[in-house]
Design a protein around this motif. Sequence first.
Motif, PDB file in Angstrom:
ATOM      1  N   LEU A   1       0.821  -1.202   0.000  1.00 28.77           N
ATOM      2  CA  LEU A   1       0.000   0.000   0.000  1.00 28.77           C
ATOM      3  C   LEU A   1       0.862   1.262   0.000  1.00 28.77           C
ATOM      4  O   LEU A   1       0.596   2.206  -0.753  1.00 28.77           O
ATOM      5  CB  LEU A   1      -0.956   0.005   1.189  1.00 28.77           C
ATOM      6  N   ALA A   2       1.885   1.293   0.810  1.00 26.84           N
ATOM      7  CA  ALA A   2       2.771   2.465   0.857  1.00 26.84           C
ATOM      8  C   ALA A   2       3.409   2.726  -0.505  1.00 26.84           C
ATOM      9  O   ALA A   2       3.471   3.870  -0.967  1.00 26.84           O
ATOM     10  CB  ALA A   2       3.843   2.282   1.922  1.00 26.84           C
TER      11      ALA A   2
ATOM     12  N   ARG B   1       2.237   1.819  -3.425  1.00 28.10           N
ATOM     13  CA  ARG B   1       1.210   2.249  -4.376  1.00 28.10           C
ATOM     14  C   ARG B   1       0.780   3.694  -4.130  1.00 28.10           C
ATOM     15  O   ARG B   1       0.440   4.409  -5.063  1.00 28.10           O
ATOM     16  CB  ARG B   1      -0.001   1.328  -4.295  1.00 28.10           C
ATOM     17  N   MET B   2       0.788   4.109  -2.880  1.00 23.26           N
ATOM     18  CA  MET B   2       0.384   5.473  -2.539  1.00 23.26           C
ATOM     19  C   MET B   2       1.475   6.500  -2.844  1.00 23.26           C
ATOM     20  O   MET B   2       1.185   7.685  -3.019  1.00 23.26           O
ATOM     21  CB  MET B   2       0.039   5.556  -1.043  1.00 23.26           C
ATOM     22  N   LEU B   3       2.705   6.070  -2.899  1.00 21.55           N
ATOM     23  CA  LEU B   3       3.858   6.966  -3.000  1.00 21.55           C
ATOM     24  C   LEU B   3       3.763   8.013  -4.119  1.00 21.55           C
ATOM     25  O   LEU B   3       3.986   9.203  -3.853  1.00 21.55           O
ATOM     26  CB  LEU B   3       5.137   6.151  -3.148  1.00 21.55           C
TER      27      LEU B   3
ATOM     28  N   GLU C   1       1.307   9.552  -5.559  1.00 22.18           N
ATOM     29  CA  GLU C   1       0.251  10.560  -5.410  1.00 22.18           C
ATOM     30  C   GLU C   1       0.204  11.206  -4.021  1.00 22.18           C
ATOM     31  O   GLU C   1      -0.513  12.184  -3.823  1.00 22.18           O
ATOM     32  CB  GLU C   1      -1.112   9.919  -5.685  1.00 22.18           C
ATOM     33  N   PHE C   2       0.945  10.653  -3.066  1.00 16.73           N
ATOM     34  CA  PHE C   2       0.852  11.111  -1.687  1.00 16.73           C
ATOM     35  C   PHE C   2       1.524  12.469  -1.532  1.00 16.73           C
ATOM     36  O   PHE C   2       2.671  12.653  -1.931  1.00 16.73           O
ATOM     37  CB  PHE C   2       1.489  10.086  -0.746  1.00 16.73           C
TER      38      PHE C   2
ATOM     39  N   LEU D   1       3.064   9.049   5.199  1.00 15.97           N
ATOM     40  CA  LEU D   1       2.783   7.963   4.258  1.00 15.97           C
ATOM     41  C   LEU D   1       2.883   6.608   4.954  1.00 15.97           C
ATOM     42  O   LEU D   1       1.990   5.774   4.845  1.00 15.97           O
ATOM     43  CB  LEU D   1       3.756   8.022   3.086  1.00 15.97           C
TER      44      LEU D   1
ATOM     45  N   THR E   1       0.068   6.184   7.509  1.00 14.91           N
ATOM     46  CA  THR E   1      -1.213   6.013   6.829  1.00 14.91           C
ATOM     47  C   THR E   1      -1.344   4.608   6.272  1.00 14.91           C
ATOM     48  O   THR E   1      -2.393   3.962   6.421  1.00 14.91           O
ATOM     49  CB  THR E   1      -1.380   7.046   5.702  1.00 14.91           C
ATOM     50  N   ALA E   2      -0.316   4.109   5.637  1.00 16.87           N
ATOM     51  CA  ALA E   2      -0.342   2.753   5.088  1.00 16.87           C
ATOM     52  C   ALA E   2      -0.511   1.726   6.204  1.00 16.87           C
ATOM     53  O   ALA E   2      -1.277   0.772   6.073  1.00 16.87           O
ATOM     54  CB  ALA E   2       0.920   2.476   4.290  1.00 16.87           C
TER      55      ALA E   2
ATOM     56  N   ALA F   1      -4.127   1.952   7.550  1.00 15.68           N
ATOM     57  CA  ALA F   1      -5.105   1.448   6.590  1.00 15.68           C
ATOM     58  C   ALA F   1      -5.105  -0.072   6.491  1.00 15.68           C
ATOM     59  O   ALA F   1      -6.114  -0.669   6.140  1.00 15.68           O
ATOM     60  CB  ALA F   1      -4.824   2.060   5.208  1.00 15.68           C
ATOM     61  N   THR F   2      -3.985  -0.690   6.811  1.00 14.95           N
ATOM     62  CA  THR F   2      -3.896  -2.142   6.742  1.00 14.95           C
ATOM     63  C   THR F   2      -4.029  -2.807   8.103  1.00 14.95           C
ATOM     64  O   THR F   2      -3.897  -4.012   8.230  1.00 14.95           O
ATOM     65  CB  THR F   2      -2.581  -2.589   6.077  1.00 14.95           C
TER      66      THR F   2
END
Length: 50
Positions: free
Chosen positions: A22-23, A25-27, A29-30, A37, A40-41, A44-45
């Motif tokens: 997740l981290a 994948r978010m990188l 756009e974060f 980051l 948050t990852a 969220a998990t």
Amino acid sequence: MRTAPAPLVRGHLDPSPAAWVLALRMLPEFSGSVAELVRTAAAATGVETE
């Protein structure tokens, strides 16, 4: 630079491969900091952190 985020990553992402994915994948756009980051990852998990 590598040593500064190491404890943060170990504490929040190491317990969960899903948090790592997740981290990453978010990188792109974060807009927050690396610390935000990672936290948050982890949150969220459902990773339990210190």
